[in-house]
Design an enzyme around this catalytic site. Structure first.
Site, PDB file in Angstrom:
ATOM      1  N   THR A 130       0.924  -1.123  -0.037  1.00  0.00           N
ATOM      2  CA  THR A 130      -0.102   0.070  -0.016  1.00  0.00           C
ATOM      3  C   THR A 130       0.696   1.180  -0.151  1.00  0.00           C
ATOM      4  O   THR A 130       1.918   1.376   0.538  1.00  0.00           O
ATOM      5  CB  THR A 130      -0.914  -0.056   1.343  1.00  0.00           C
ATOM      6  OG1 THR A 130      -1.459   1.294   1.463  1.00  0.00           O
ATOM      7  CG2 THR A 130      -0.225  -0.120   2.460  1.00  0.00           C
ATOM      8  N   ASP A 131       0.255   2.504  -0.441  1.00  0.00           N
ATOM      9  CA  ASP A 131       0.987   3.616  -0.352  1.00  0.00           C
ATOM     10  C   ASP A 131       1.172   4.453   1.031  1.00  0.00           C
ATOM     11  O   ASP A 131       1.986   4.788   1.271  1.00  0.00           O
ATOM     12  CB  ASP A 131       0.228   4.618  -1.420  1.00  0.00           C
ATOM     13  CG  ASP A 131      -1.129   5.091  -0.755  1.00  0.00           C
ATOM     14  OD1 ASP A 131      -1.503   4.449   0.049  1.00  0.00           O
ATOM     15  OD2 ASP A 131      -1.685   5.833  -1.769  1.00  0.00           O
ATOM     16  N   GLU A 132       0.352   3.613   1.890  1.00  0.00           N
ATOM     17  CA  GLU A 132       0.290   4.131   3.501  1.00  0.00           C
ATOM     18  C   GLU A 132       1.672   3.919   3.923  1.00  0.00           C
ATOM     19  O   GLU A 132       2.009   4.526   4.914  1.00  0.00           O
ATOM     20  CB  GLU A 132      -0.816   3.422   4.112  1.00  0.00           C
ATOM     21  CG  GLU A 132      -2.223   3.865   3.757  1.00  0.00           C
ATOM     22  CD  GLU A 132      -3.167   3.738   4.678  1.00  0.00           C
ATOM     23  OE1 GLU A 132      -2.915   3.385   5.775  1.00  0.00           O
ATOM     24  OE2 GLU A 132      -4.225   3.734   4.196  1.00  0.00           O
ATOM     25  N   TYR A 158      -1.622  -0.206  11.263  1.00  0.00           N
ATOM     26  CA  TYR A 158      -1.784  -1.047   9.794  1.00  0.00           C
ATOM     27  C   TYR A 158      -0.593  -0.921   9.057  1.00  0.00           C
ATOM     28  O   TYR A 158      -0.196  -1.743   8.409  1.00  0.00           O
ATOM     29  CB  TYR A 158      -3.031  -0.378   9.068  1.00  0.00           C
ATOM     30  CG  TYR A 158      -3.440  -0.687   7.762  1.00  0.00           C
ATOM     31  CD1 TYR A 158      -3.358  -1.984   7.288  1.00  0.00           C
ATOM     32  CD2 TYR A 158      -3.304   0.189   6.847  1.00  0.00           C
ATOM     33  CE1 TYR A 158      -3.466  -2.470   6.041  1.00  0.00           C
ATOM     34  CE2 TYR A 158      -3.078   0.036   5.564  1.00  0.00           C
ATOM     35  CZ  TYR A 158      -3.411  -1.398   5.106  1.00  0.00           C
ATOM     36  OH  TYR A 158      -3.197  -1.718   3.702  1.00  0.00           O
ATOM     37  N   LYS A 162       1.948  -3.410   7.399  1.00  0.00           N
ATOM     38  CA  LYS A 162       2.475  -3.534   6.231  1.00  0.00           C
ATOM     39  C   LYS A 162       4.011  -3.360   5.516  1.00  0.00           C
ATOM     40  O   LYS A 162       4.374  -4.109   4.877  1.00  0.00           O
ATOM     41  CB  LYS A 162       1.504  -2.573   5.113  1.00  0.00           C
ATOM     42  CG  LYS A 162       0.165  -3.040   5.258  1.00  0.00           C
ATOM     43  CD  LYS A 162      -0.272  -4.493   4.412  1.00  0.00           C
ATOM     44  CE  LYS A 162      -0.198  -4.572   3.050  1.00  0.00           C
ATOM     45  NZ  LYS A 162      -0.775  -5.893   2.543  1.00  0.00           N
TER      46      LYS A 162
END
Ligand code: NAD
Ligand code: DAU
Length: 345
Positions: A130-132, A158, A162
């Site tokens: 994810t870009d997060e 989260y 990741k």
């Protein structure tokens, strides 16, 4: 000759869209879907594939070593979607995030490592991230976007979990020569998204006559991509991505939450009195924006299905038409979660 994929998390939002996408666009391929059916996993998402000889569902946990080894042995490549995926839940309790996202990924990597030959390689492992993991961008620097070289800077449990899994994937490529590739995508929208995420939550609340809980000042920005564009990008990376590389995937479609909310209200013929401002998410990332020029340049992928307002309208219509799907989902565990998340805000 057709390939056999092990897809993890294929009963979730993106995984189920991916399984359908692959079997539609690669008719001679087959898929084994490993999913434990957590709260967000739903067999109904792939009900149309029941009886299709190219598709097999296995209920199981990605942390189950014996099962994972058996399934990895039988496949040509792994596409790993399974995860705890919701930021708000990670703020309530981070443990399942570490267990599934970190330990689950490590279990899959160990199984894949057993097939690496002397010169490296083995079965291709596509890790869907994810870009997060890049953290947050400021609102007053629209020139800045996340590139693959942006340092990891995680803010939520989260995204930290990741990033942990991404680092493990990189380590298995570097240390053991595993043929691994990482994708980092922006926010997805489309059919079968669990209605804890902002778009299906807001649309289904409005259908039910409820207000929509907008966090903070509503100025946070996300870069929206239709799930089928994401699926196509993951398939492209699986087939053409360079081993050991990271590929960003994005829609070039930045919208503030206020803009998104007003667009949904307009499509549904509702007024702004339906917005319920609520306390902000803890540690709320301000802005995500993806620079997806590497995947475009190297692999020739660009989004074609994400243009607004059409793509958003089609997604809203899907939830309007498929009330049975989300009404069943919005029961039981969901109600308890909703009360805990929004009850006192
Ligand atoms: P989701 O929550 O809808 O689906 C997750 C699936 O994984 C569910 O079917 C669940 O049952 C399964 N699962 C969870 N724990 C498992 C375990 N221990 N063993 C086996 N199966 C398990 O999530 P999603 O939105 O479809 O996201 C899929 C992947 O894409 C995640 O890795 C997420 O980090 C990533 N991603 C999501 C977005 C987005 O906008 N939704 C954007 C970029 C990346
Ligand atoms: O960027 C990719 C990520 O996008 C994925 O890795 C995650 O799995 C996925 O959940 C998503 O994370 P976000 O936190 O951006 O998505 P969410 O739908 O939860 O929230 C989108 C924005 O809307 C965010 O700024 C918070 C806001 N929001 C969300 C909810 C649920 C609200 O204002 N009210 C809400 O009730």
């Amino acid at each position: 000759m057709g390939r056999h994929l092990l897809v993890t998390g294929g009963c979730g939002f993106i995984g189920s869209n991916f399984v359908r996408f692959v079997l539609t666009h690669r008719p001679d391929w087959s898929v084994t879907n490993l999913d434990c059916l957590s709260y967000s996993g739903n067999l109904e998402n792939l009900a149309d594939l029941e009886g299709d000889a190219r598709y097999e569902f296995v209920r199981g946990d990605i942390r189950d070593r014996e099962l994972v080894e058996k399934l990895v042995e039988r496949c040509d490549a792994v596409v790993h979607f399974a995860a705890e995926s919701h930021v708000d839940r990670s703020i309530m309790d981070s443990r399942p995030f570490v267990e599934t996202n970190v330990l689950g990924t490590q279990t899959l990597l160990e199984a894949a490592r057993k097939h690496v030959g002397e010169g490296g390689g083995g079965k291709r492992f596509v890790h869907v991230s994810t870009d997060e993991v890049y953290g947050s961008l400021p609102l007053d620097r629209p020139d800045l976007k996340f590139t693959e070289a942006t340092p990891l800077h995680t803010n939520s449990p989260y995204s930290a979990s990741k990033a942990g899994s991404d680092l493990l994937v990189g380590a298995y490529h570097h240390t053991f020569g595993l043929d691994a590739v990482i994708t980092r995508c922006s926010n997805n929208f489309g059919p079968y998204q669990f209605p804890e995420k902002v778009i299906p939550l807001f649309v289904t609340n409005l259908i039910e006559g409820k207000k929509v809980p907008l966090y903070g000042d509503g100025k946070n920005v996300r870069d929206w991509l239709h799930v089928d564009d994401h699926c196509e990008a993951v398939l492209t990376v699986l087939e053409k991505g360079r081993s050991g590389e990271v590929y960003n995937i994005g829609g070039n479609n930045e919208r503030s939450n206020l803009e998104l909310t007003h667009a949904i209200l307009q499509i549904m013929g509702k007024g702004s009195q339906m917005i319920q401002p609520v306390a902000d998410r803890l540690g709320h990332d301000r802005r995500y924006a993806i620079d997806a020029s590497k995947i475009r340049r190297e692999l020739g992928w660009a989004p074609t299905r994400s243009a607004w307002p059409r793509a958003l309208e089609q997604t809203v219509q899907w939830y309007v038409k498929n009330t049975r799907w989300w009404q069943r989902v919005k029961s039981g565990e969901y109600r308890r979660y909703y009360e805990q998340q929004y009850g006192k805000r």
